[in-house]
Design an enzyme around this catalytic site. Structure first.
Site, short mmCIF file in Angstrom:
data_model
loop_
_atom_site.label_atom_id
_atom_site.label_comp_id
_atom_site.label_asym_id
_atom_site.label_seq_id
_atom_site.Cartn_x
_atom_site.Cartn_y
_atom_site.Cartn_z
N GLY A 57 -2.25 5.53 5.60
CA GLY A 57 -1.39 4.73 6.47
C GLY A 57 0.06 5.03 6.10
O GLY A 57 0.35 6.04 5.45
N LEU A 58 0.97 4.15 6.49
CA LEU A 58 2.37 4.45 6.22
C LEU A 58 2.62 4.62 4.73
O LEU A 58 3.38 5.50 4.32
CB LEU A 58 3.26 3.35 6.81
N GLY A 60 0.36 5.43 2.24
CA GLY A 60 -0.33 6.58 1.68
C GLY A 60 0.20 7.91 2.22
O GLY A 60 0.43 8.85 1.46
N HIS A 281 -0.78 -15.39 11.68
CA HIS A 281 0.31 -15.07 12.61
C HIS A 281 0.26 -16.03 13.81
O HIS A 281 -0.80 -16.21 14.40
CB HIS A 281 0.14 -13.63 13.09
N ARG A 345 6.63 -17.12 10.22
CA ARG A 345 5.27 -17.22 10.75
C ARG A 345 4.48 -18.41 10.22
O ARG A 345 3.74 -19.05 10.95
CB ARG A 345 4.51 -15.93 10.42
N GLU A 440 0.38 -2.51 1.69
CA GLU A 440 -0.23 -3.84 1.77
C GLU A 440 -1.25 -4.07 0.65
O GLU A 440 -1.58 -5.21 0.32
CB GLU A 440 -0.88 -4.03 3.16
N ARG A 450 5.09 -13.34 4.27
CA ARG A 450 5.86 -12.13 4.60
C ARG A 450 6.66 -12.36 5.88
O ARG A 450 6.12 -12.86 6.86
CB ARG A 450 4.92 -10.94 4.79
N LEU A 456 6.07 -2.75 7.26
CA LEU A 456 6.32 -1.32 7.48
C LEU A 456 7.42 -0.86 6.53
O LEU A 456 7.34 0.22 5.92
CB LEU A 456 6.73 -1.07 8.93
C1 FAD Z 1 -1.67 -5.78 15.03
C2 FAD Z 1 -0.70 -5.63 13.91
C3 FAD Z 1 0.65 -5.46 14.17
C4 FAD Z 1 1.56 -5.32 13.12
N1 FAD Z 1 2.88 -5.17 13.43
C5 FAD Z 1 3.77 -5.01 12.40
C6 FAD Z 1 5.15 -4.82 12.68
O1 FAD Z 1 5.58 -4.77 13.82
N2 FAD Z 1 5.99 -4.67 11.63
C7 FAD Z 1 5.57 -4.69 10.33
O2 FAD Z 1 6.38 -4.54 9.42
N3 FAD Z 1 4.25 -4.86 10.05
C8 FAD Z 1 3.35 -5.01 11.04
N4 FAD Z 1 2.02 -5.18 10.75
C9 FAD Z 1 1.57 -5.03 9.36
C10 FAD Z 1 1.51 -3.54 9.00
O3 FAD Z 1 1.04 -2.81 10.11
C11 FAD Z 1 0.59 -3.25 7.82
O4 FAD Z 1 0.83 -4.15 6.78
C12 FAD Z 1 0.85 -1.84 7.30
O5 FAD Z 1 0.80 -0.90 8.35
C13 FAD Z 1 -0.14 -1.46 6.22
O6 FAD Z 1 0.09 -0.11 5.87
P1 FAD Z 1 -0.67 0.52 4.65
O7 FAD Z 1 -0.25 1.94 4.58
O8 FAD Z 1 -0.47 -0.32 3.44
O9 FAD Z 1 -2.23 0.41 5.03
P2 FAD Z 1 -3.05 0.92 6.32
O10 FAD Z 1 -2.20 1.41 7.42
O11 FAD Z 1 -4.03 -0.18 6.60
O12 FAD Z 1 -3.84 2.18 5.78
C14 FAD Z 1 -4.91 2.05 4.89
C15 FAD Z 1 -5.44 3.44 4.61
O13 FAD Z 1 -6.37 3.35 3.56
C16 FAD Z 1 -7.57 4.01 3.90
N5 FAD Z 1 -8.65 3.34 3.18
C17 FAD Z 1 -8.85 2.01 3.02
N6 FAD Z 1 -9.91 1.79 2.23
C18 FAD Z 1 -10.38 3.01 1.90
C19 FAD Z 1 -11.46 3.44 1.11
N7 FAD Z 1 -12.26 2.59 0.48
N8 FAD Z 1 -11.67 4.76 1.00
C20 FAD Z 1 -10.88 5.67 1.63
N9 FAD Z 1 -9.81 5.31 2.38
C21 FAD Z 1 -9.58 3.99 2.51
C22 FAD Z 1 -7.65 3.94 5.40
O14 FAD Z 1 -8.46 4.99 5.87
C23 FAD Z 1 -6.17 4.08 5.77
O15 FAD Z 1 -5.85 5.46 5.81
C24 FAD Z 1 1.11 -5.35 11.79
C25 FAD Z 1 -0.25 -5.53 11.51
C26 FAD Z 1 -1.15 -5.68 12.57
C27 FAD Z 1 -2.57 -5.95 12.23
#
Ligand code: FAD
Length: 650
Positions: A57-58, A60, A281, A345, A440, A450, A456
């Site tokens: 995700g963002l 990683g 939310h 929120r 996250e 938050r 993000l």
């Molecule tokens: C609908 C929605 C809208 C949102 N809008 C906003 C916004 O406008 N602004 C904002 O700041 N935040 C927003 N958020 C929150 C934000 O999107 C997330 O907190 C953030 O994108 C999380 O990023 P991350 O890289 O930590 O994890 P994620 O993007 O969840 O990525 C997790 C990664 O880990 C991998 N993974 C997980 N477990 C395993 C495993 N066991 N083995 C292998 N791979 C694994 C997945 O494949 C994925 O690649 C929103 C959230 C939602 C649900």
């Protein structure tokens, strides 16, 4: 039984802990000093060092691209079929940065202040200040990558506001900010994959962490297509695996989001911090039936122009358009005149719940409030509203069959984000040496609530700007002893995964995995959701324990390991959710105060606001795995710059 007796049944009280990596001195210099004091690795040596990053995700993807570009050998894992599909893609509304482009009084200090206050004084000042500092670099980085942020007529980047602030500091790409940011990070990642510095492993689920001589040295993963169990080793491991909101079954998270990676690390000794802090939310499409497996967010950005209201009279079931203006209660504007519809929120969600509890909710079951754009359309014209929010309106219309341009949206709070996560120090290193946690998945910056558009920001801050320094500092002592597959720690971790998979497949009970997950979700929502009580939490812990016991004797996992088997994948995740859910309830039971998203009914002001108890609970609760009786380590929180006071948005 007294509360202390109850707590002693569930908790072992351990020693206090401290963040030893946190620098001291003037707050605005701390990050610069940490960067300067961090050890460096020269470019030739970086090629000899390897890092495993779980998650694309963002957090990683940005970490993998940046460390790959720096010259380390990176192995990146995700369970989707492309890193481009990580859950970050769902983010809608925007990303904060203290650029002050609007000249409306914003600054790094104000973003820092808003975030500490927004988190209800339960986050670390040093971390939050760094986040605010780095925020300005993120926007430059993303613009350079070509992220198409919205622009004003004159060509400058546009901004809007999110909850809990009075300035406009949120950068956005219509309602698809996460997608556009992820494409930026993904392109950078793909470039490194092409150059050979990053080895991408899609469709691989991490199921165990490998610890060797007290250091995190690798992971055990399951190839989700063939079922093969593989082991991978490296000099350091990063978990960027997202949040665990799906413990509630229904949430706005993608269906695949789970806690397995961080929970497996927790079972190997990593502390889990503040698990009970869940963000509910306020603006989601209400639940419409039993068959649903997912809820849909209506971005907080809509509260810039939409007005929230309910009928003044309880039980008023007239159509919205038949309720005259003077019979409507714009309750957020009334109760919180300074912030109006843009209160944070946690506050907006509770306020909606109070209205519905008082019988003023709208729509089926009375579990909804209106989010109305009539004034905005009159003021700006439909075209402008459509240009700003068109894709969100389309989504709403497709899901509900109602036209939000002509009648108000109906919204209700839903589980959305988890502030808790693995405990990390200032360097984003967990208490397990060599295990770093980003995005996250860690607990670091948001306290008990938050603010919108800051997840993000944090994910990209961690991946692009923090980890590259702090991991280098760690790797400067490497490379560490080479580990091969025959190492006893690797063999043991692999066997544990194989046995667990076999156990799940052999139970051959009568209930589906989903039925267990749904029941767990109901327990969590009813007793550890928007409002928590001592009695309810004690009940929930027992209900979860009973359900968990039934799961391990009566779950039916169809299919075999040696093929794509989504039932098996889900079973493993739900098994971890049971243990996490129990810890969330224990954490909520222990925290006998209300703060942010954690609302204990026993601790509220006369007008129903959250009542903190700073004398007793100004600490991070870092839990060590301990089976039925986890060990609580407290990390005291100190505030030198922001005065701790009752949060007010009135
Ligand atoms: C609908 C929605 C809208 C949102 N809008 C906003 C916004 O406008 N602004 C904002 O700041 N935040 C927003 N958020 C929150 C934000 O999107 C997330 O907190 C953030 O994108 C999380 O990023 P991350 O890289 O930590 O994890 P994620 O993007 O969840 O990525 C997790 C990664 O880990 C991998 N993974 C997980 N477990 C395993 C495993 N066991 N083995 C292998 N791979 C694994 C997945 O494949 C994925 O690649 C929103 C959230 C939602 C649900």
């Amino acid at each position: 039984m007294t509360t202390d007796q109850i707590l002693s049944d569930y908790i072992t009280f351990g020693d206090d802990i401290h963040d030893d990596a946190a620098p001291s001195g003037p707050i605005e210099k701390r990050w610069d000093e940490r960067k300067f004091s961090a050890k460096l690795v020269n470019p030739a040596n970086r090629r000899k060092l390897s890092v495993i990053i779980v998650g694309s995700g963002l957090a990683g993807a940005s970490a993998a691209a940046t460390l790959g570009e720096a010259g380390y050998h990176v192995k990146n894992f995700c369970y989707q079929d492309s890193p481009r599909r990580a859950h970050s893609i769902a983010a809608q509304g925007g990303i904060n940065a203290a650029k002050n482009y609007r000249n409306d009084g914003d600054s790094i200090y104000r973003l820092f202040y808003d975030t500490v206050k927004g988190g209800d004084f339960r986050s670390r000042e040093s971390n939050v200040y760094r986040l605010a500092q780095v925020s300005v670099n993120i926007i430059d980085q993303c613009v350079a990558q070509g992220v198409p942020f919205a622009r004003e007529y004159g060509g400058l980047l546009d901004n809007r506001s999110f909850g809990g602030v009075q300035v406009s500091r949120t950068f956005y790409a219509r309602g698809q900010t996460g997608q556009q940011l992820l494409i930026g990070a993904y392109q950078a990642l793909e470039r490194q994959i092409g150059l050979g510095t990053v080895e991408m492993n899609t469709r691989h689920e991490m199921l165990e962490i490998i610890m060797v001589d007290g250091r995190a040295r690798g992971v055990v993963v399951r190839d989700m297509i063939t079922g093969e169990i593989e082991t991978h080793t490296a000099d350091a491991v990063v978990l960027a695996t997202g949040g665990y909101g799906n413990v509630f079954f229904l949430s706005t998270n993608a269906m695949g989001c789970n806690v397995t990676a961080t929970w497996r690390a927790h079972r190997k000794g990593a502390y889990f911090a503040n698990p009970c802090y869940t963000q509910i939310h306020p603006t989601c499409i209400p639940v419409s039936g039993d068959y649903q497996s997912k809820l849909t967010l209506m971005s907080e950005s809509l509260r810039n122009d939409g007005r929230i209201w309910v009928p003044k009279k309880a039980g008023d079931d007239r159509h919205a358009s038949d309720i005259p203006e003077d019979e409507r209660d714009y309750y957020l504007e009334r109760i919180y005149p300074s912030f109006g519809n843009l209160v944070p929120r946690d506050i907006a969600s509770r306020a909606a719940k109070y209205q519905c509890d008082a019988g003023k909710g709208v729509g089926p079951g009375g579990l909804g409030v209106y989010l109305d754009f009539a004034d905005a359309i009159e003021r700006m014209g439909r075209d402008t509203v459509e240009a700003k929010y068109g894709n969100l309106f389309d989504m709403y219309a497709q899901i509900t069959g109602e036209d939000p341009y002509t009648e108000p949206m109906r919204i209700y709070p839903a589980v959305h984000y988890t502030m808790g996560g693995l405990w990390v120090d200032y360097d984003l290193q967990s208490n397990l040496t060599g295990l770093f946690v980003a995005g996250e998945a860690n607990f670091s910056d948001h306290g008990a609530n938050r603010l919108g558009a800051s997840a993000l920001m944090q994910g990209l801050a961690d991946g692009y700007f923090v980890l590259p320094y702090t991991i280098a500092n760690y790797l400067a002592d490497g490379p560490f002893e080479k580990i091969d597959d025959s190492h006893p720690a690797v063999v043991e971790a692999r066997q544990a995964v194989e046995e667990r998979v076999q156990t799940l497949l052999s139970i051959d009970g009568k209930r589906t995995v989903d039925s267990f997950h749904k029941e767990l979700g109901h327990i969590m929502w009813d007793y550890c959701g928007m409002e928590r009580t001592e009695e309810g939490l004690v009940k929930a812990i027992q209900l979860i324990r009973d359900l968990k016991a039934e799961f391990w004797s009566n779950v039916k996992v169809t299919g075999v390991n040696e093929e794509l088997n989504q039932t098996l994948e889900r079973a493993g995740r739900v098994a971890d959710f049971f243990e996490l859910g129990e810890l969330m309830c224990i954490d909520a039971l222990n925290r006998r105060e209300s703060c942010g998203g954690h609302f204990r009914a026993e601790s509220q002001t006369e007008d129903g606001e959250a009542l903190r108890h700073d004398d007793e609970f100004a600490y991070v609760a870092a839990w060590e795995f301990g089976g039925d009786k986890p060990v609580l380590h407290k990390e005291p929180l100190e505030y030198e710059y922001v005065e701790m006071k009752a949060r007010s948005y009135k």
